[in-house]
Design a protein around this motif. Structure first.
Motif, short mmCIF file in Angstrom:
data_model
loop_
_atom_site.label_atom_id
_atom_site.label_comp_id
_atom_site.label_asym_id
_atom_site.label_seq_id
_atom_site.Cartn_x
_atom_site.Cartn_y
_atom_site.Cartn_z
N ASN A 177 0.73 -1.24 0.06
CA ASN A 177 0.13 0.08 0.10
C ASN A 177 0.81 1.35 0.24
O ASN A 177 0.91 2.15 0.57
CB ASN A 177 -1.04 0.00 1.23
CG ASN A 177 -1.91 1.00 1.04
OD1 ASN A 177 -2.30 1.39 -0.02
ND2 ASN A 177 -2.65 1.46 2.07
N LYS A 197 -3.48 0.31 -7.09
CA LYS A 197 -4.88 -0.29 -7.40
C LYS A 197 -5.54 -0.53 -6.08
O LYS A 197 -4.83 -1.08 -5.26
CB LYS A 197 -4.85 -1.22 -8.10
CG LYS A 197 -3.94 -1.00 -9.47
CD LYS A 197 -4.39 0.20 -10.35
CE LYS A 197 -3.84 0.28 -11.78
NZ LYS A 197 -4.22 1.27 -12.49
N THR A 198 -6.86 -0.18 -5.97
CA THR A 198 -7.73 -0.81 -4.96
C THR A 198 -8.14 -2.26 -5.09
O THR A 198 -8.74 -2.59 -3.79
CB THR A 198 -8.81 0.13 -4.98
OG1 THR A 198 -9.57 0.34 -5.78
CG2 THR A 198 -8.36 1.70 -4.47
N ASN A 199 -7.75 -2.73 -6.05
CA ASN A 199 -8.21 -4.24 -6.19
C ASN A 199 -7.02 -5.21 -6.85
O ASN A 199 -6.32 -4.52 -7.40
CB ASN A 199 -9.57 -4.48 -6.73
CG ASN A 199 -9.55 -3.89 -8.24
OD1 ASN A 199 -8.79 -3.25 -8.66
ND2 ASN A 199 -10.78 -4.12 -8.85
N GLY A 200 -7.17 -6.46 -6.71
CA GLY A 200 -6.30 -7.18 -7.53
C GLY A 200 -6.61 -7.54 -9.00
O GLY A 200 -7.60 -6.95 -9.36
N HIS A 238 -4.64 -6.81 -11.45
CA HIS A 238 -4.08 -5.73 -12.50
C HIS A 238 -2.64 -6.43 -12.73
O HIS A 238 -1.86 -6.70 -11.80
CB HIS A 238 -3.95 -4.38 -11.85
CG HIS A 238 -5.28 -3.58 -11.81
ND1 HIS A 238 -5.84 -3.03 -12.89
CD2 HIS A 238 -6.07 -3.57 -10.84
CE1 HIS A 238 -7.09 -2.51 -12.44
NE2 HIS A 238 -7.21 -2.91 -11.12
N ASN A 256 -14.87 -10.15 -11.26
CA ASN A 256 -14.66 -9.81 -9.83
C ASN A 256 -13.30 -10.00 -9.37
O ASN A 256 -12.42 -10.93 -9.99
CB ASN A 256 -15.54 -10.79 -9.00
CG ASN A 256 -16.97 -10.49 -9.00
OD1 ASN A 256 -17.48 -9.43 -9.30
ND2 ASN A 256 -17.69 -11.51 -8.74
N ALA A 257 -12.73 -9.02 -8.69
CA ALA A 257 -11.35 -9.04 -8.35
C ALA A 257 -11.24 -8.84 -6.69
O ALA A 257 -12.17 -8.37 -6.08
CB ALA A 257 -10.70 -8.02 -9.14
N THR A 258 -10.14 -9.33 -6.23
CA THR A 258 -10.06 -9.23 -4.78
C THR A 258 -9.83 -7.96 -4.32
O THR A 258 -9.44 -6.93 -5.34
CB THR A 258 -8.92 -10.17 -4.39
OG1 THR A 258 -7.70 -9.56 -5.18
CG2 THR A 258 -8.81 -11.52 -4.75
N THR A 259 -10.42 -7.48 -3.23
CA THR A 259 -10.34 -6.03 -2.77
C THR A 259 -9.04 -6.07 -1.99
O THR A 259 -9.16 -6.41 -0.67
CB THR A 259 -11.46 -5.83 -1.93
OG1 THR A 259 -12.67 -6.18 -2.63
CG2 THR A 259 -11.73 -4.40 -1.43
N VAL A 260 -8.00 -5.65 -2.45
CA VAL A 260 -6.64 -5.68 -1.61
C VAL A 260 -5.82 -4.59 -2.41
O VAL A 260 -6.11 -4.42 -3.78
CB VAL A 260 -6.02 -7.10 -1.74
CG1 VAL A 260 -5.64 -7.53 -3.16
CG2 VAL A 260 -4.50 -6.98 -0.83
N THR A 297 -2.92 -3.01 -4.44
CA THR A 297 -1.86 -3.76 -4.98
C THR A 297 -1.26 -2.66 -5.95
O THR A 297 -1.75 -1.59 -6.41
CB THR A 297 -2.35 -4.85 -6.13
OG1 THR A 297 -3.27 -4.34 -7.12
CG2 THR A 297 -3.00 -5.89 -5.28
#
Length: 152
Positions: free
Chosen positions: A43, A98-101, A103, A128-132, A134
């Motif tokens: 982050n 990025k706010t989600n995985g 990418h 759908n992508a993970t919320t993490v 990256t």
């Protein structure tokens, strides 16, 4: 007569298409070796903003590895860390956080008579992508060159 006209039209079309004056018509793909292609998960704690880097010496390379290893031991997944900078240079691309995985970055590296061109494509996740948090990166080595490197 009609068949001759169609043949002539077909040949003329082929000539016009082959006379394409595209800037990429005189390009050569540059052979690159993948060092790493992944995501940082700190982050932003690594201190690497969105940037395109050309690394030509060991001290800058060591500094980058240290920053990348701030949160996770990223360099343990590199294909190599010992680079002969008399023969090669490193191209390192870092995207924004990025706010989600999901990418990733793709690189197409080629040259013309004036430049080495690095075309960067940002690939977004499908569905759908993970919320993490990256930060995608892509690092390659290419043979050392005196041509300017241009990022697109």
């Amino acid at each position: 007569m009609k068949a001759q006209f169609l043949t002539l039209l077909f040949l003329a079309s082929g000539i016009v298409i082959s006379c394409n004056n595209d800037d990429n018509s005189n390009t050569i793909n540059i052979e690159s070796t993948l060092i790493a292609k992944d995501n940082l998960f700190g982050n932003g704690s690594e201190g690497l903003s969105k940037q395109n880097m050309v690394i030509t010496d060991q001290s800058i390379w060591d500094e980058l590895i240290t920053k990348m290893n701030t949160t996770n031991n990223e360099s343990s997944n590199f294909s190599e860390v010992d680079i002969d900078f008399s023969e090669y240079l490193i191209i390192a691309i870092f995207d924004e956080i990025k706010t989600n995985g999901g990418h990733s970055l793709e690189l197409n590296i080629f040259s013309n008579t004036e430049n080495i061109i690095v075309k960067i494509t940002d690939l977004a996740p499908q569905g759908n992508a993970t919320t993490v948090m990256t930060q995608p990166y892509h690092i390659v080595k290419i043979p050392k060159t005196n041509l300017p490197i241009v990022f697109e």
